[in-house]
Design a protein around this motif. Structure first.
Motif, PDB file in Angstrom:
ATOM      1  N   LYS A 110      10.124  10.683   2.202  1.00 49.18           N
ATOM      2  CA  LYS A 110      10.646  10.204   0.909  1.00 49.18           C
ATOM      3  C   LYS A 110      10.343  11.095  -0.291  1.00 49.18           C
ATOM      4  CE  LYS A 110       9.995   5.660   0.394  1.00 49.18           C
ATOM      5  NZ  LYS A 110      10.045   4.220   0.379  1.00 49.18           N
ATOM      6  N   ASP A 163      -0.944  -4.971   3.119  1.00 53.26           N
ATOM      7  CA  ASP A 163       0.372  -4.399   3.406  1.00 53.26           C
ATOM      8  C   ASP A 163       0.844  -4.938   4.748  1.00 53.26           C
ATOM      9  OD1 ASP A 163       1.927  -1.544   2.329  1.00 53.26           O
ATOM     10  OD2 ASP A 163       2.549  -2.527   4.191  1.00 53.26           O
ATOM     11  N   PRO A 174      -1.089  -8.616   7.115  1.00 55.11           N
ATOM     12  CA  PRO A 174      -0.682  -9.805   6.357  1.00 55.11           C
ATOM     13  C   PRO A 174       0.425  -9.499   5.346  1.00 55.11           C
ATOM     14  CG  PRO A 174      -3.053  -9.506   6.279  1.00 55.11           C
ATOM     15  CD  PRO A 174      -2.476  -8.254   6.833  1.00 55.11           C
ATOM     16  N   GLU A 175       1.388 -10.404   5.343  1.00 54.43           N
ATOM     17  CA  GLU A 175       2.517 -10.280   4.427  1.00 54.43           C
ATOM     18  C   GLU A 175       2.440 -11.433   3.442  1.00 54.43           C
ATOM     19  OE1 GLU A 175       7.379 -10.435   4.778  1.00 54.43           O
ATOM     20  OE2 GLU A 175       6.136 -10.787   6.530  1.00 54.43           O
ATOM     21  N   ASN A 228       6.525   8.985  -9.011  1.00 54.12           N
ATOM     22  CA  ASN A 228       5.766   9.399 -10.196  1.00 54.12           C
ATOM     23  C   ASN A 228       5.696   8.279 -11.226  1.00 54.12           C
ATOM     24  OD1 ASN A 228       5.188  12.549 -10.136  1.00 54.12           O
ATOM     25  ND2 ASN A 228       7.094  12.179  -9.047  1.00 54.12           N
ATOM     26  N   GLY A 284       5.875  -0.154 -10.016  1.00 53.57           N
ATOM     27  CA  GLY A 284       6.572   0.742  -9.090  1.00 53.57           C
ATOM     28  C   GLY A 284       7.962   0.234  -8.746  1.00 53.57           C
ATOM     29  N   GLY A 344       0.708   0.870  -5.149  1.00 53.94           N
ATOM     30  CA  GLY A 344      -0.407  -0.041  -4.849  1.00 53.94           C
ATOM     31  C   GLY A 344      -1.704   0.725  -4.671  1.00 53.94           C
ATOM     32  N   ALA A 370       0.839  -1.211   0.000  1.00 58.26           N
ATOM     33  CA  ALA A 370       0.000   0.000   0.000  1.00 58.26           C
ATOM     34  C   ALA A 370       0.864   1.247   0.000  1.00 58.26           C
ATOM     35  CB  ALA A 370      -0.947  -0.022   1.196  1.00 58.26           C
ATOM     36  N   CYS A 389       3.151  -4.564  -5.763  1.00 52.87           N
ATOM     37  CA  CYS A 389       3.593  -3.168  -5.619  1.00 52.87           C
ATOM     38  C   CYS A 389       4.330  -3.085  -4.294  1.00 52.87           C
ATOM     39  CB  CYS A 389       2.398  -2.219  -5.597  1.00 52.87           C
ATOM     40  SG  CYS A 389       1.270  -2.423  -6.964  1.00 52.87           S
ATOM     41  N   GLN A 392      11.766  10.914  -9.721  1.00 48.97           N
ATOM     42  CA  GLN A 392      10.944  10.159 -10.675  1.00 48.97           C
ATOM     43  C   GLN A 392      10.288   8.906 -10.088  1.00 48.97           C
ATOM     44  OE1 GLN A 392      10.705  11.261 -14.246  1.00 48.97           O
ATOM     45  NE2 GLN A 392      11.249  12.979 -12.946  1.00 48.97           N
ATOM     46  N   ALA A 408       9.251  13.821  -2.603  1.00 44.23           N
ATOM     47  CA  ALA A 408       8.853  15.196  -2.300  1.00 44.23           C
ATOM     48  C   ALA A 408       8.023  15.826  -3.417  1.00 44.23           C
ATOM     49  CB  ALA A 408      10.084  16.042  -2.047  1.00 44.23           C
ATOM     50  N   ALA A 464       2.881  -3.645   6.768  1.00 41.51           N
ATOM     51  CA  ALA A 464       3.048  -2.617   7.806  1.00 41.51           C
ATOM     52  C   ALA A 464       1.734  -2.466   8.570  1.00 41.51           C
ATOM     53  CB  ALA A 464       3.423  -1.296   7.164  1.00 41.51           C
TER      54      ALA A 464
HETATM   55  C1  LIG Z   1      14.968  10.278  -0.057  1.00 38.33           C
HETATM   56  C2  LIG Z   1      14.034   9.909  -1.131  1.00 38.33           C
HETATM   57  C3  LIG Z   1      13.452  10.893  -1.895  1.00 38.33           C
HETATM   58  C4  LIG Z   1      12.601  10.576  -2.921  1.00 38.33           C
HETATM   59  N1  LIG Z   1      12.042  11.580  -3.681  1.00 38.33           N
HETATM   60  C5  LIG Z   1      11.202  11.279  -4.676  1.00 38.33           C
HETATM   61  C6  LIG Z   1      10.548  12.323  -5.430  1.00 38.33           C
HETATM   62  O1  LIG Z   1      10.750  13.515  -5.184  1.00 38.33           O
HETATM   63  N2  LIG Z   1       9.694  11.948  -6.412  1.00 38.33           N
HETATM   64  C7  LIG Z   1       9.425  10.638  -6.683  1.00 38.33           C
HETATM   65  O2  LIG Z   1       8.643  10.373  -7.587  1.00 38.33           O
HETATM   66  N3  LIG Z   1      10.008   9.640  -5.981  1.00 38.33           N
HETATM   67  C8  LIG Z   1      10.885   9.917  -4.986  1.00 38.33           C
HETATM   68  N4  LIG Z   1      11.429   8.907  -4.252  1.00 38.33           N
HETATM   69  C9  LIG Z   1      11.146   7.509  -4.590  1.00 38.33           C
HETATM   70  C10 LIG Z   1       9.839   7.037  -3.966  1.00 38.33           C
HETATM   71  O3  LIG Z   1       9.888   7.189  -2.572  1.00 38.33           O
HETATM   72  C11 LIG Z   1       9.586   5.574  -4.316  1.00 38.33           C
HETATM   73  O4  LIG Z   1       9.775   5.418  -5.700  1.00 38.33           O
HETATM   74  C12 LIG Z   1       8.171   5.150  -3.955  1.00 38.33           C
HETATM   75  O5  LIG Z   1       8.054   4.996  -2.562  1.00 38.33           O
HETATM   76  C13 LIG Z   1       7.814   3.801  -4.593  1.00 38.33           C
HETATM   77  O6  LIG Z   1       6.495   3.499  -4.253  1.00 38.33           O
HETATM   78  P1  LIG Z   1       5.976   1.974  -4.264  1.00 38.33           P
HETATM   79  O7  LIG Z   1       4.548   2.045  -3.893  1.00 38.33           O
HETATM   80  O8  LIG Z   1       6.326   1.355  -5.566  1.00 38.33           O
HETATM   81  O9  LIG Z   1       6.801   1.212  -3.149  1.00 38.33           O
HETATM   82  P2  LIG Z   1       6.910   1.502  -1.578  1.00 38.33           P
HETATM   83  O10 LIG Z   1       6.642   2.924  -1.298  1.00 38.33           O
HETATM   84  O11 LIG Z   1       8.240   0.954  -1.171  1.00 38.33           O
HETATM   85  O12 LIG Z   1       5.732   0.636  -0.950  1.00 38.33           O
HETATM   86  C14 LIG Z   1       5.818  -0.763  -0.841  1.00 38.33           C
HETATM   87  C15 LIG Z   1       4.812  -1.252   0.204  1.00 38.33           C
HETATM   88  O13 LIG Z   1       4.752  -2.670   0.153  1.00 38.33           O
HETATM   89  C16 LIG Z   1       4.731  -3.208   1.473  1.00 38.33           C
HETATM   90  N5  LIG Z   1       5.285  -4.566   1.394  1.00 38.33           N
HETATM   91  C17 LIG Z   1       6.556  -4.922   1.097  1.00 38.33           C
HETATM   92  N6  LIG Z   1       6.658  -6.253   1.057  1.00 38.33           N
HETATM   93  C18 LIG Z   1       5.448  -6.773   1.337  1.00 38.33           C
HETATM   94  C19 LIG Z   1       4.918  -8.094   1.442  1.00 38.33           C
HETATM   95  N7  LIG Z   1       5.667  -9.170   1.250  1.00 38.33           N
HETATM   96  N8  LIG Z   1       3.605  -8.259   1.742  1.00 38.33           N
HETATM   97  C20 LIG Z   1       2.812  -7.186   1.958  1.00 38.33           C
HETATM   98  N9  LIG Z   1       3.274  -5.912   1.866  1.00 38.33           N
HETATM   99  C21 LIG Z   1       4.562  -5.700   1.550  1.00 38.33           C
HETATM  100  C22 LIG Z   1       5.561  -2.229   2.286  1.00 38.33           C
HETATM  101  O14 LIG Z   1       5.185  -2.267   3.644  1.00 38.33           O
HETATM  102  C23 LIG Z   1       5.225  -0.897   1.630  1.00 38.33           C
HETATM  103  O15 LIG Z   1       4.145  -0.255   2.269  1.00 38.33           O
HETATM  104  C24 LIG Z   1      12.314   9.221  -3.202  1.00 38.33           C
HETATM  105  C25 LIG Z   1      12.877   8.208  -2.418  1.00 38.33           C
HETATM  106  C26 LIG Z   1      13.731   8.552  -1.395  1.00 38.33           C
HETATM  107  C27 LIG Z   1      14.333   7.472  -0.550  1.00 38.33           C
END
Ligand SMILES: Cc1cc2nc3c(=O)[nH]c(=O)nc-3n(C[C@H](O)[C@H](O)[C@H](O)COP(=O)(O)OP(=O)(O)OC[C@H]3O[C@@H](n4cnc5c(N)ncnc54)[C@H](O)[C@@H]3O)c2cc1C
Length: 887
Positions: free
Chosen positions: A349, A339, A433-434, A622, A607, A320, A316, A467, A619, A351, A341
């Motif tokens: 993260k 999720d 749940p994981e 986004n 993602g 996701g 989430a 995701c 990026q 911004a 968490a």
């Molecule tokens: C310092 C920093 C600055 C950033 N700045 C930018 C920015 O300005 N612009 C931008 O676009 N991006 C930025 N990013 C990148 C951005 O934070 C990530 O790309 C984004 O969080 C990815 O989203 P996601 O949903 O794909 O994954 P995540 O945010 O990592 O979410 C994954 C989720 O899956 C859950 N999960 C993991 N494994 C399991 C499992 N087995 N079962 C159930 N749940 C699970 C986790 O608990 C988590 O909630 C930045 C990152 C950092 C570190």
């Protein structure tokens, strides 16, 4: 009613009459025939018997979970009495709402019956927790106060009326005509009606406020099953009389207008238990999870087998949640987001949300509005060295979008906005749940989940979307390699407040390009700041473990103290005095991408789970949001039967190249920015100062950062049809198939349906008008009708609207078919309805096309002949150009 039998006659519309009578054998003889047709009538009669047998056979099957129902004359037929069609209509309504409840995921199928109901005290506890998260789904209510004694009749009357069946029982029709219904009344959901009653001494009635609290609690806890509520108004004495109510009581009325539950006195637990045991709703169970996952995970142990959903979303995070939002926007709510968490983690993260993401998020009602309330709007990128501002890039001037800015706020806030959108639409995140495993089970994916207290449960899904971030379990279970490299430096991200405001612009993203490496800084909401910087081996040495190494053989990173962070920040950007650290992270950057975004069947990655990289260009999130939108509408099309499964292959072919470009951009950008070689730095700063003032460079940077330039030219969903192909189409300044469609140049009516395709026809301004405006309108309506629900919006732009022609860069008469995610699927010049129909047939048929459609497929014969007939130069040039001919 004569001696010759019964007959019935009634006047009918248009001065006609309908008569029905019965004849005995003698009288009926002239109407009996021995011919074949007569026999077939008899056979038909036998058929009725067979169907009656069929009905009972099916009824027994239904109890074991089959999917075939009978309704109307198919399951009962009888003599006149004016009942047949009426009974059929009521069969249909009775079955209809139940099917809808099951299909929308508001009610489970058979597996729920194995769950153990919760105790009353547990439910009370949960309902109170849920209340905090509830939205006012029920919006109508009436209270009949105790003071209104005249309206209620005499004390004790209820006992008399109950035994005389003079009150409304569970199962009775609810006389809705006695309630004035507001326009917001939702007849597809349950309604709760609470009466305050008059016999206080007997029933120990609740106060008016207490009744309101209970009603709100129940709405929140029902998670979309109950949507209307009435607490009858004090002045409405008649209502009590008409409903035969005296004591304090409550009714739960089904969508088909029958009473599901009657309770006297009012008890919220009665309603919760009713919902739980009768409908065994998936979302109800989910809501229990989100409210109190520790306590309720014991339910999982009782679940004999599985929940069954259309789509299971793992993770989430922003990706996701956007995937879920896109499905919900398309009317699919039988989805599950899990999720591991326990709670949303408040991470800063990401911004910046760029214009293209804002355009897409706009479809989820209320999300962009909520983002706008908190975000800072950045319009510039500023590059600085130690001494001065080297250049200022006015990005906003080149964002050709309704959103000409980057929206700066914390990632947790983006997630919160999406969670609230989902919540408003009855979908919650199941926390704890994981995912730990999966297997294919007769075409579905059976996923094994483990709660944080080691309970197992299984979910069966038609599709699974991983995701789950950069360390994705789904990706690992799929055994997909995540190839790439680890960048050499350590990275530090700190979100903090200061005692004194810093000398930094809040309308710009600032990049400090010092000799010590790259540092990005931006002002954040509530006078806070975010800094992301890289540290080389020397600077970072005190923060590395001397003994432990990570999975890549690199020293483990140690936590940073506030002082250490402050020192690094001052060294990399500007003098500052940290007051409070709101969030900090110390990490290495992996530049990695998978080779495939799906397993070719039913499991997808999106993602960070399939691409992760440096945050240098903002990026990551986004790109994840846009992966989600791209996959979401396609999954919805397939699940809604608007397309065959083969449509899903285009997700990988469109989004993998985008992921690769982002990896390329960020690898190059980060290495250049982090370079510690003095000569390279001098050259870099010189080049940056020189080119950053050039409009075409700024335009390119803005289009890339803002993700406006993303296009899917090579996709099988992108097709162009030209009678006279422009020379060098790839460099021509027009909107190609696969390009983003600038929707902001069209004013959209309230009936615009963003979940469907849009057709836009231009009359043309170059004089060579082929079809009149009226003819175009006829074509467009015909196409909408013939598209089997794929196209639902249309625009015909007349010649005098020169501005629109200019904005969309068109001259001749032409047409566009725009996808639900706002990319051009088909461009045609001139307009030909067969081209549109062929496009739809070739791409959205139930079965995949026999010959695969290659995006660059060229009808070479047609192509060469056309060239030969026109002239040789044209022919040669055309042979040099790639082209797409779809006809
Ligand atoms: C310092 C920093 C600055 C950033 N700045 C930018 C920015 O300005 N612009 C931008 O676009 N991006 C930025 N990013 C990148 C951005 O934070 C990530 O790309 C984004 O969080 C990815 O989203 P996601 O949903 O794909 O994954 P995540 O945010 O990592 O979410 C994954 C989720 O899956 C859950 N999960 C993991 N494994 C399991 C499992 N087995 N079962 C159930 N749940 C699970 C986790 O608990 C988590 O909630 C930045 C990152 C950092 C570190």
């Amino acid at each position: 009613m004569y001696d010759v039998g019964a007959s019935f006659i009634t006047p009918m519309p248009n001065n006609s009459y309908l008569a029905a009578l019965d004849m005995d054998i003698e009288e009926g003889k002239p109407f009996l025939s021995n011919s074949k047709s007569g026999c077939s009538r008899i056979t038909e009669a036998i058929g009725f018997d067979e169907r009656t047998n069929g009905k009972s056979a099916c009824a027994s099957l239904c109890t074991t979970g089959c999917r075939i129902f009978l309704a109307g004359d198919a399951c009962h037929c009888h003599s006149l009495g004016g009942q047949g069609m009426n009974t059929g209509i009521q069969d249909a309504i009775n079955l209809g709402w139940k099917l809808i409840f099951v299909l929308k995921g508001l009610s489970g199928r058979v597996n729920g019956a194995t769950a153990t109901p919760l105790s009353l005290s547990e439910l009370e506890d949960i309902a109170q927790k849920l209340l905090a998260a509830s939205r006012s789904v029920i919006s109508n209510w009436f209270v009949i106060p105790l003071s209104d004694t005249t309206a209620h009749g005499v004390l004790g009357h209820w006992i008399f009326s109950f035994y005389n069946c003079n009150c409304i029982h569970a199962g009775d029709r609810w006389p809705y005509d006695h309630l004035p219904l507001p326009s917001s009344f939702d007849s597809t959901k349950f309604t709760i009606v609470l009466f305050e009653g008059v016999n206080g001494a007997l029933a120990a009635p609740l106060s008016e406020q207490e009744l309101e609290v209970i009603a709100q609690k129940l709405v929140g806890a029902s998670r979309g099953i109950i949507s209307n509520w009435f607490v009858i108004s004090s002045s409405d004495g008649n209502a009590h009389k008409e409903f035969g109510v005296h004591g304090q009581c409550g009714f739960l009325v089904r969508p088909d207008g029958y009473v599901g539950l009657r309770m006297e006195p009012v008890k919220d637990n009665e309603v919760l238990n009713y919902l739980y045991s009768v409908s065994c709703a998936k979302h109800f169970i989910n809501s229990l999870f989100s409210a109190s996952c520790h306590k309720l995970s014991s339910i999982c142990a009782c679940w004999a087998t599985v929940e069954y959903v259309d789509v299971l979303i793992v993770g989430a995070g922003p990706t996701g949640l956007t995937t879920a939002a896109e499905l919900v926007r398309n009317g699919l709510t039988n989805i599950l987001i899990v999720d591991r968490a326990i709670e949303t983690v408040l991470q800063t993260k990401s911004a910046v949300v760029w214009p293209r993401s804002l355009e897409l998020l706009e479809r989820y009602e209320g999300v962009v509005e909520a983002v706008s309330e908190r975000c800072l709007r950045v319009k510039y990128a500023v590059l600085r060295n130690r001494e001065r501002e080297m250049s200022q890039l006015p990005l906003h001037e080149y964002f050709d979008s309704k959103y000409n800015f980057g929206a700066v706020h914390e990632q947790w806030y983006m997630e919160k906005c999406l969670i609230e959108y989902l919540d408003r639409n009855g979908v919650q995140v199941m926390r704890s749940p994981e995912v730990v495993g999966y297997e294919y089970d007769k075409g579905d994916v059976k996923v094994k989940l483990k709660t944080n207290d080691d309970k197992e449960l299984f979910v069966k899904a038609k599709y699974v979307v991983g995701c789950d971030g950069a360390r994705s379990t789904i990706r690992k279970l799929m055994k997909f390699p995540f190839s790439g490299e680890v960048l050499p430096h350590q990275f530090l991200a700190v979100h903090f407040t200061t005692k004194e405001p810093l000398d930094i612009r809040d309308d710009a993203l600032t990049f400090f390009m010092y000799d010590v490496g790259e540092c990005f800084m931006t002002t954040m909401p509530n006078n806070s700041y975010l800094v992301v910087l890289d540290m080389d081996d020397a600077e970072g040495a005190p923060f590395l473990s001397p003994t432990k190494v990570d999975a890549h053989g690199l020293p483990v990173l140690l936590d940073l103290t506030k002082d250490a962070m402050q020192k690094a920040l001052i060294n990399h950007c500007t003098p500052l005095d940290i007051d409070q650290v709101l969030w900090a992270s110390h990490y290495r950057v992996n530049q990695r991408i998978v080779e495939h975004y799906w397993d070719g069947s039913r499991i997808f990655l999106a993602g960070d789970a399939c691409h992760c990289h440096s945050a240098i260009a903002g990026q990551g999130m986004n790109t994840g949001i846009q992966d989600a939108v791209n996959l979401g509408w396609k999954l919805a099309f397939v699940l809604k039967g608007l397309s065959g499964h083969h449509l899903l292959a285009s997700y990988e072919s469109e989004r993998l190249p985008v992921g690769e470009q982002v990896i390329e951009l960020t690898t190059g950008g980060q290495k250049m920015a982090s370079n510690r070689n003095k000569w390279v730095q001098a050259l870099r700063n010189c080049v940056v100062s020189l080119i950053a003032s050039k409009p075409f460079v700024v335009s390119r940077i803005a289009q890339t950062l803002g993700e406006i330039s993303i296009s899917y030219h090579n996709s099988v969903l992108s097709a162009e049809y030209w009678r006279y192909r422009p020379w060098f189409p790839s460099i021509s300044n027009y909107i190609h198939a696969g390009d983003r469609w600038p929707f902001h140049h069209l004013s959209l009516s309230t009936s615009f349906d963003p979940t469907k395709f849009t057709i836009v026809l231009f009359e043309g301004t170059n004089g060579a008008t082929l079809l009149s405006l009226c003819e175009l309108e006829v074509i467009v309506k015909k196409l909408v009708g013939a598209s089997s629900g794929i196209i639902s919006n249309w625009f015909v732009i007349p010649s005098p609207d020169v501005n629109a022609h200019k904005a969309f860069k068109v001259h001749g008469q032409c047409g566009f078919l725009v996808r639900p995610d706002g990319y051009v699927g088909l461009r045609m010049e001139p307009i030909d309805e067969n081209v549109v129909l062929n496009y739809l047939r070739g791409r959205f048929s139930a079965e995949p096309p026999k010959a695969p459609i290659h995006p660059w497929a060229v009808d070479w014969m047609q192509f060469m002949l056309a060239g030969l007939v026109s002239n040789k130069a044209h022919f040669i040039l055309m042979c040099m150009c790639y082209s797409k001919v779809i006809k």
